[in-house]
Design a protein around this motif. Structure first.
Motif, mmCIF file in Angstrom:
data_model
loop_
_atom_site.group_PDB
_atom_site.id
_atom_site.type_symbol
_atom_site.label_atom_id
_atom_site.label_comp_id
_atom_site.label_asym_id
_atom_site.label_seq_id
_atom_site.Cartn_x
_atom_site.Cartn_y
_atom_site.Cartn_z
ATOM 1 N N ALA A 32 0.683 -1.487 -0.191
ATOM 2 C CA ALA A 32 0.108 -0.158 0.172
ATOM 3 C C ALA A 32 0.589 1.425 -0.054
ATOM 4 O O ALA A 32 1.072 2.387 -0.924
ATOM 5 N N VAL A 33 2.359 1.252 0.674
ATOM 6 C CA VAL A 33 2.563 2.299 0.015
ATOM 7 C C VAL A 33 3.087 2.960 -0.686
ATOM 8 O O VAL A 33 3.570 3.399 -0.990
ATOM 9 N N SER A 34 4.183 1.816 -1.260
ATOM 10 C CA SER A 34 4.682 1.821 -2.730
ATOM 11 C C SER A 34 3.319 1.846 -3.791
ATOM 12 O O SER A 34 3.553 3.158 -4.560
ATOM 13 N N VAL A 35 2.182 1.447 -3.165
ATOM 14 C CA VAL A 35 0.481 2.426 -4.760
ATOM 15 C C VAL A 35 0.337 3.967 -4.175
ATOM 16 O O VAL A 35 0.836 4.273 -4.917
ATOM 17 N N LEU A 36 0.643 3.902 -2.795
ATOM 18 C CA LEU A 36 0.442 4.744 -2.817
ATOM 19 C C LEU A 36 1.798 6.329 -3.117
ATOM 20 O O LEU A 36 1.395 7.181 -3.314
ATOM 21 N N GLN A 37 2.961 5.785 -3.045
ATOM 22 C CA GLN A 37 3.414 7.135 -3.380
ATOM 23 C C GLN A 37 3.706 7.286 -5.083
ATOM 24 O O GLN A 37 3.965 8.142 -5.636
ATOM 25 N N PHE A 38 3.213 6.194 -5.519
ATOM 26 C CA PHE A 38 3.180 6.357 -7.368
ATOM 27 C C PHE A 38 2.005 6.907 -7.470
ATOM 28 O O PHE A 38 1.637 7.425 -8.785
ATOM 29 N N ALA A 39 1.383 7.374 -6.719
ATOM 30 C CA ALA A 39 -0.418 7.576 -7.219
ATOM 31 C C ALA A 39 -0.675 9.331 -7.154
ATOM 32 O O ALA A 39 0.118 9.698 -6.624
ATOM 33 N N PRO A 40 -0.901 9.354 -8.646
ATOM 34 C CA PRO A 40 -1.125 10.917 -8.941
ATOM 35 C C PRO A 40 -1.889 11.857 -8.101
ATOM 36 O O PRO A 40 -1.971 12.893 -8.232
#
Length: 141
Positions: A32-40
């Motif tokens: 989830a952290v990696s998903v949020l890191q690249f979410a626009p």
């Protein structure tokens, strides 16, 4: 052992923050952290910070209890966004009028738990579930 983190009075509208929160609900915390890191979306940054804080809180709780800790086993048990106080501002309009602008705030809460000890989330009745409905005349449909 569950760990919670909360951010209050975040200057993001709850509607926009809920779009981001829906991306990570039920996922492994590190994913989830990696998903949020690249979410626009702009709301992804405060949600990511709250998630990282919840992971750090879990680490501290495990250290105090002298338990082994592996953040790869943490799962997001629940995450939700509540509406905070709304700041009311006024903007001048044509012909001497004024219109109100609402600057909304959010309260973001993240709860993480290890995979084996995750407590089941409250179940909601599904949209397709059949229920008995009684009409005013006393019949059922």
């Amino acid at each position: 052992m569950t760990a919670t983190a909360q951010a209050r009075h975040v200057r993001v509208t709850p509607q926009k923050a809920r779009r981001v929160v829906d991306l990570i609900r039920g996922k492994v915390a590190t994913d989830a952290v990696s998903v949020l890191q690249f979410a626009p979306q702009a709301a992804a940054e405060p949600v990511r910070k709250v998630l990282e804080s919840a992971i750090a809180n879990a680490r501290v709780k495990a250290d105090r209890a002298s338990e082994a800790f592996d953040e790869r086993t943490l799962v997001i048990q629940s995450v939700f966004v509540d509406e905070g106080p709304t700041m009311k501002r006024f903007r001048p309009r044509a012909q001497g009028r004024a219109s109100r602008i609402n600057k909304r705030t959010s309260h973001i809460t993240v709860v993480v738990a290890p995979t084996g000890k995750a407590v089941a989330a409250p179940r909601h009745r599904s949209a397709g579930a059949t229920t008995k409905v009684t009409t005013r005349q006393g019949g059922t449909r």
